[in-house]
Each structure stands twice: as structure tokens, then as C-alpha cells.
Design a protein around this motif. Structure first.
Motif, short mmCIF file in Angstrom:
data_model
loop_
_atom_site.label_atom_id
_atom_site.label_comp_id
_atom_site.label_asym_id
_atom_site.label_seq_id
_atom_site.Cartn_x
_atom_site.Cartn_y
_atom_site.Cartn_z
N THR A 294 0.91 -1.28 0.07
CA THR A 294 -0.08 0.06 0.04
C THR A 294 0.76 1.25 -0.06
O THR A 294 0.58 2.19 -0.70
N THR A 295 1.77 1.36 0.98
CA THR A 295 2.84 2.32 0.82
C THR A 295 3.18 2.75 -0.31
O THR A 295 3.42 3.78 -1.00
N PHE B 14 2.66 1.46 -3.35
CA PHE B 14 1.49 2.02 -4.35
C PHE B 14 0.99 3.64 -4.19
O PHE B 14 1.13 4.37 -5.14
N PHE B 15 1.06 4.09 -3.08
CA PHE B 15 0.67 5.56 -2.78
C PHE B 15 1.74 6.23 -3.33
O PHE B 15 1.65 7.48 -3.81
N GLN B 16 2.96 5.96 -3.02
CA GLN B 16 4.41 6.64 -3.23
C GLN B 16 4.68 6.79 -4.85
O GLN B 16 5.08 7.89 -5.28
N TYR B 17 4.46 5.42 -5.54
CA TYR B 17 5.09 5.61 -6.81
C TYR B 17 4.09 5.51 -8.01
O TYR B 17 4.32 5.49 -9.05
N PHE B 18 2.75 5.11 -7.48
CA PHE B 18 1.79 4.85 -8.80
C PHE B 18 0.70 5.70 -8.49
O PHE B 18 0.18 6.35 -9.48
N TYR B 19 0.05 6.00 -7.44
CA TYR B 19 -1.02 6.88 -6.99
C TYR B 19 -0.73 8.42 -7.47
O TYR B 19 -1.38 8.99 -8.10
N LYS B 20 0.35 8.82 -6.93
CA LYS B 20 0.92 10.39 -6.94
C LYS B 20 1.72 10.53 -8.07
O LYS B 20 1.90 11.60 -8.75
N ASN B 21 2.25 9.36 -8.73
CA ASN B 21 3.01 9.65 -9.99
C ASN B 21 2.45 8.52 -11.13
O ASN B 21 2.61 7.62 -11.30
N PRO B 22 1.62 9.31 -11.85
CA PRO B 22 1.18 8.63 -13.16
C PRO B 22 2.05 8.24 -14.05
O PRO B 22 1.59 7.53 -14.96
N LYS C 129 4.71 6.42 -16.44
CA LYS C 129 4.87 4.97 -16.64
C LYS C 129 6.36 4.75 -17.01
O LYS C 129 7.04 5.71 -17.15
#
Length: 677
Positions: free
Chosen positions: A18-19, A21-29, A31
Motif C-alpha cells: 500500500t505504501t 503504491f501510494f508513493q510510486y503509482f497513485y501520486k506519480n502517473p 509509466k
């Protein structure tokens, strides 16, 4: 592993994912593969950190069999060699140790013992003493857990230590004696305990006490003989029977010459007696010549002089000569101690001689003393003289500690006479008796000891000491207390207390070689023990041609050499301090005495009581099959299956810390290399 631990690990995985995903995928779209690599490194670091917090463990169970201990104790003394053939005992012990049924049931340990216990596979039957109680106590201290049983191969004859019949052992330790040797009780007469002094004075008589023991049912009459250096000097007939089975012999023997004297006590053997080795016992005593020549120098006729002579000569090692102060100085050559009775000016040559040789002296003053002369001629004390005589009652100083006073007491003693006047000591002095004049206790000495610069003096400020000796007789019907006091005073004044830098400690006589030890202490010039010195010893046999030179080993605060390999006989030795001009010589004697040879029958009764007291059973060598069957089938010795629970950590925190550091370092380096914040 517990379910709770598994759930915590799953939650750690979810939290790390979860951490990341939040740091690298949710805030940073954005690819790309770089983001996946960085996310993976961050996930590993977070997951390892959470694992450190959880610290997962699992429990491992180990199962094992706990066996009872079978301790095989074998008497390795020389009496066992006579009791049974060596191969017989050795084979019996081997059969026990190698028996499969016993090995399945027990953990088998083997020990041998004589005076001490040791763990060894070999039997020699050469030990000169047996201490069964020490062997059992040592085993009891070693094996403290679980059920333990002892298989004791012995004849039951003990020569050292406490009585094993009454030994206190743990409740979980049983003793099963295997009785080796003949259990038949034979008729026997023997010499038991022998008591004598270590030293005797030349021309004096010394006591010897010996006990004669008898085992049998008949009445016997036998002769006891005491020999000194092979010459019979005392005989006595004794009567013994079943009820009166011991008798003590007391004899007074005369010390006719100087040296170590061998004393042998023999009792006439019984008819057809099987063991005659114990019919005799040997000891020894050293006769020393410490003759002290005492000169009483007096210019007046007085009963004190005769009383002192009688008192001093009650010890035959002291000789008293009464001389006038005007005799030639040549008469003093062989004198060891001087008693100066009421000195006057005629003593001038005597004092001149004493000042040159620095002799120890005993001064007695009184109404005829010339105080003007005495105060001037010596430098130990000063006394005023008012030309008035007084009667002086003695008062004992209970704090006097230079030498023991024994039973000497001055209660109700008659007064002495001397002139009135103060006394001033010019040297260090200690008072034996204080003065009491007209009922008043004075802090003034009546009898004192003066010691300074290796010279010793005694001074008595009063005459009529003969009345004290007479009062001692009235009190106790003998002169002993007074004569003993004077004797102690003579010993103190005649002794040379100068300390040697090389001191020896040894016995003049050793009962057997196993006890032979010589110790030495070496001191430096300040009389501090020198552990860095090299001390050696040279030993020569007087009769057997033996000779040896060897270093002495440092053991704490002394040096020691073990002489247990020496044969019986007399030996001279010299201890030498290497690099110093110091050596000390002496002699000792080793007696040909073997306590293991004093009995030939096994002690069945004591071993039976030992077995009963410890819930064991007695066996004989022919019962080995029965013994093995009983032990291997005993319910109390059934092996017990036990489990051991070990809690083992799943992780190694050092490896996890290394992974965390590595992944965070890689993540930081990749981000910097690619210009990411």
C-alpha cells in the motif's frame, strides 16, 4: 508457527504494498520500468523493516531418552590384589560396562579410587590407601539429577576418611556393593593406634601408648614387646578375650642418644594366625640435645639461689652452676644463660663480658643490691633508691603475651622485699607482674621482660622468690606450676628468635611414601616471600644409595617437592636457594608400613549396612548374572522419554538490516543518477 504471526506477516506485506503504491503509482502517473524497479526496492526495504518489528518465531520440539546413571566404582588399592585376582575383578567390571541390557537402561560411568577418585579405564591395584567415603561423596556431588546407582567393587576395608557406614548420601543414589575377597572372620590379634611424641629430649623419658586389638572368641595371653632401634626395652603380658578385646599399653622409654629412633611394637601371634603383618607397627621419634647451661652468679648466700637451681633443673635438659662473680671469665664459655642475683661492684668483670657477647640475662634484685653500681653498669633500666625496704605483693598482668604463663598464678603469694623507688625502663619492656604496696596497686613493674636489638632480659625487682615456690607447693602439693613458669622463662631467654630467610616444613617421619612432602619458603632481605627464586633440593639415602637433585615447584606461598616414589628408609637432604649463599639441611625417615596389608578379610558387615542405608543390595563376584538381571529389570531405572522445546527465530536481524541498507542505497543511487528527487 502461530496463526497470529502469519497474519502479522500478511499485514506487513499489504502495508508495504500500500505504501509503495501510494508513493510510486497513485501520486506519480508516469509509466516506465524505472518506476517499477524503485517501487520494488522500496517494497523490500519496508517489508524487511516490518519483519524486524514482528520478529516471527517458531517452536521446535526435540525428543530424547533420559537414562539413569550407573556409576561403576572400583577399589584400586593393593588390598584388592590380594583379595581377588586382577583379571577376575577386571573381567567382572568389563562384563558390566559392555553388557547391552545395562547400556540400554543406563548411562554407564567408570571410576577408580584409592585415597582419591579418578576416571580411568585401567586397574593397577597399587594404591596404598583407601577412602571409600570420599569416593561416594564425590560421586554424589557429580551426579545430582535423576536416579543414580553405584556399583561398588571393594573389599570394604578403608584406611582413610570418614566411616562410610554412616555417610549421608542423596536419596536418589543407591549403592550396590560387590564384595571382593574372603568374608570369613578369622581370629586375629593386632597393634592398633600408636601414640608418641614427635620429639624427646636427650636423657629424658618419653611416653608411648599402643592399643592391642583382638578378634576372636577364645581367651588368649600374649606378650607385647617394644623395641628401640631393634633392641627390646619393654615387655608386658596381656590377657584378652571376646568381651575384653582391647588393651592399651603405656610405657616410659628413655632417650639415650641423639637422632631419629625407630620404635617397633610387636604382639605375639596367635596359634595358626592367618595374618601376622598387623602384629607389629613401627613409628619413630627424634631425640634432640637441647641442653641449656645456666649460670647463677651471686655474691650472697640466699635460699633464692637454691630454689631457682631446683626449679630450673626439674627439666633434665637444663644444668645450673652456681658461681661467684669473681671467678675467671673462662668459666662462662659454655654458659647459655646468666642469672645475676643481686649484683654489686664485684660483678664488674661479669658485666664487661656480657656486654661483649650480648648474652641474654635474668637479673634479680633485692635488699643487698648495689643500685649505684647497677644503674651505671647497664643501660636497660634505672631505679631510684631511697634506702627504705618495702614488702611488695605481686599482681599478675593478664595482658602479658610474650610467652604463655600456663597455670601460674600469684593469688595469696607472699610478698617480696626490695628498696622503695621509682623504676624507669630505657628499652622496650613488658610487665609480667605489677607491684602492690600497703594495699595500693601501683603501675610499677615487679617482674618484667626487656627485649631490644635481638637481646632479651628478664628482671625481678624483689628477693625471697623461694617463698613463691613454697606457696605453690602448699596450694597444690607440688611445685609444678612455679617450676613450669620458670621453665617457660628459661625457654624464652635461652632461645634464638632470629628468623631464617630459608624456612623448611616437613615431617621427621612419614608413615609411608605417599605422604612424603617437603616444603620450603624463601624470603628476600626484607623478609618478603620471593616467588621468583629458584629452590632446589638434593636427597641422599643413608643406606640404599639413592641420590637425586631436583627443583622444588612453586605452590602459592611455598615451594614443594613430592617424594611419593621413594622407598622406605632414612634420607638426608639439603635445600638450596640458587644464586644465594643459603642452604638448609635435615633428615627424614619413611617407614615401611602399608595399611592395606593390615586386614585380609573383606568387611561384609559394614558393606551390608551401607547397602541397607542407601536402598541398595550386596552382591558377590559369583552373582554378576543376578546383578545384571536385577539392574536391567528394575522399574525405577526405566529410561524416560523427555522433550525439549526450542523457540527459534525465523529471521536473522543482521541479514535484514543488510538488505534494508542495500535496497535504500540502491534506490537513492538510481534516483540521483536519473535526476529524480
Amino acid at each position: 508457527m502461530e496463526i497470529r504471526t502469519v497474519l502479522l506477516i500478511v499485514l506487513a506485506v499489504l502495508a508495504a504494498l500500500t505504501t509503495v503504491f501510494f508513493q510510486y503509482f497513485y501520486k506519480n502517473p508516469r509509466k516506465g520500468n524505472l518506476r517499477i524497479i524503485l517501487a520494488g526496492l522500496r517494497f523490500v526495504a519496508l517489508f524487511c523493516a516490518l519483519l524486524l518489528l514482528i520478529n516471527p518465531k517458531f517452536t521446535r520440539h526435540e525428543y530424547f531418552l533420559e537414562k539413569a546413571n550407573l556409576i561403576v566404582l572400583v577399589d584400586d588399592s593393593s588390598s584388592m590384589q590380594d583379595a581377588s585376582s586382577e583379571n577376575s575383578v577386571e573381567n567382572q567390571v568389563k562384563n558390566v560396562i559392555e553388557n547391552q541390557d545395562l547400556n540400554d537402561r543406563f548411562s554407564i560411568q567408570k571410576y577408580t579410587f584409592g585415597a582419591k577418585i579418578s576416571q580411568t579405564d585401567s586397574l593397577y591395584f597399587d594404591k596404598k590407601n583407601t577412602d571409600i567415603s570420599n569416593a561416594l561423596s564425590t560421586v554424589d556431588e557429580i551426579f545430582v539429577n535423576g536416579s543414580n546407582t553405584v556399583l561398588l567393587f571393594t573389599d570394604g576395608n578403608q584406611t582413610l576418611g570418614k566411616d562410610y557406614e554412616y555417610i549421608n548420601l542423596s536419596d536418589d543414589l543407591s549403592v550396590n556393593p560387590v564384595i571382593v575377597g574372603d568374608t570369613t572372620a578369622y581370629e586375629d590379634i593386632s597393634i592398633g593406634q600408636v601414640n608418641t611424641n614427635t620429639y624427646a629430649f636427650l636423657k629424658n623419658k618419653f611416653p608411648i601408648e599402643a592399643t592391642v586389638l583382638y578378634k576372636g572368641s577364645k581367651s588368649v595371653s600374649k606378650t607385647v614387646t617394644i623395641s628401640l632401634n631393634g633392641k627390646s626395652i619393654y615387655t608386658k603380658n596381656i590377657d584378652l578375650n571376646k568381651n575384653q578385646n582391647s588393651q592399651t599399653i603405656n610405657a616410659l622409654l628413655e632417650a639415650g642418644s641423639v637422632g631419629v629412633k625407630s620404635i617397633r611394637i610387636d604382639v605375639q601371634p596367635l596359634e595358626n594366625e592367618k595374618n601376622i603383618i598387623n602384629n607389629s607397627k613401627e613409628t619413630a621419634i627424634e631425640v634432640i640435645d637441647e641442653k641449656t647451661n645456666v649460670a647463677i652468679i651471686s655474691d650472697v648466700l640466699h635460699p633464692d639461689v637454691g630454689a631457682l637451681k631446683k626449679s630450673i633443673e626439674t627439666n633434665e635438659q637444663r644444668s645450673v652452676t652456681i658461681l661467684k662473680p669473681t671467678v675467671s671469665i673462662d668459666r662462662f664459655i659454655d654458659t647459655d644463660l646468666f642469672i645475676l642475683y643481686q649484683p654489686n661492684r664485684k660483678f664488674k668483670n661479669v658485666y664487661d663480658h656480657l656486654s661483649k657477647i650480648r648474652a641474654n640475662i635474668f637479673t634479680i634484685t633485692g635488699t643487698k643490691t648495689d643500685w649505684g653500681f647497677l644503674n651505671q653498669v647497664q643501660q636497660s633500666f634505672f631505679k631510684e633508691n631511697f634506702n627504705q625496704n618495702e614488702e611488695i605483693i605481686p599482681v599478675l598482668n593478664n595482658a602479658f603475651a610474650i610467652f604463655g604463663l600456663g597455670n601460674f598464678n600469684v593469688v595469696d603469694f607472699p610478698p617480696l622485699q626490695n628498696g622503695l623507688g621509682d623504676i624507669d625502663f630505657k628499652k622496650k619492656a613488658e610487665t609480667i607482674l605489677f607491684q602492690r604496696i600497703r594495699g595500693i596497686d601501683l603501675d610499677k613493674p615487679l617482674f618484667a621482660i626487656i627485649a631490644e636489638d635481638k637481646q632479651k632480659e628478664a628482671v625481678l625487682f624483689g628477693e625471697n622468690v623461694w617463698k613463691w615456690r613454697a606457696q605453690t607447693y602448699r596450694n597444690g602439693k607440688n611445685f609444678k606450676d612455679f617450676d613450669d613458669f620458670i621453665g617457660k622463662l628459661m625457654v624464652y631467654l635461652a632461645s634464638d628468635n632470629q628468623r631464617s630467610r630459608l624456612e623448611l616444613d616437613f615431617d621427621l617421619v612419614f608413615d609411608d611414601s605417599s605422604m612424603a612432602r617437603i616444603r620450603a619458603s624463601y624470603f628476600d632481605e626484607s623478609y618478603n616471600f620471593d616467588s621468583n627464586s629458584n629452590i632446589s633440593i638434593k636427597i641422599d639415602g643413608k643406606e640404599n644409595g639413592f641420590s637425586r637433585e631436583a627443583p622444588m615447584l612453586l605452590k602459592g606461598s611455598f615451594f614443594e617437592i613430592d617424594l611419593s616414589d621413594l622407598d622406605a628408609g632414612e634420607y638426608d637432604f639439603t635445600v638450596i636457594a640458587e644464586g644465594e649463599n643459603l642452604k638448609r639441611s635435615a633428615s627424614f625417615k619413611i617407614l615401611d608400613f602399608n595399611p592395606e596389608k593390615q586386614t585380609i578379610s573383606s568387611n561384609y558387615n559394614k558393606l551390608e549396612k551401607l547397602a541397607d542405608n542407601t536402598n541398595g543390595a550386596i552382591y558377590f563376584p559369583n552373582d554378576m548374572d543376578l546383578l545384571i538381571e536385577n539392574l536391567s529389570g528394575a522399574e525405577q531405572y526405566v529410561p524416560i522419554q523427555k522433550s525439549k522445546q526450542n523457540v527459534v527465530s525465523l529471521i536473522d536481524f543482521r541479514i535484514l538490516l543488510g538488505i534494508i541498507v542495500l535496497t535504500l542505497s540502491l534506490e537513492w543511487f538510481i534516483r540521483k543518477f536519473n535526476g529524480l528527487t
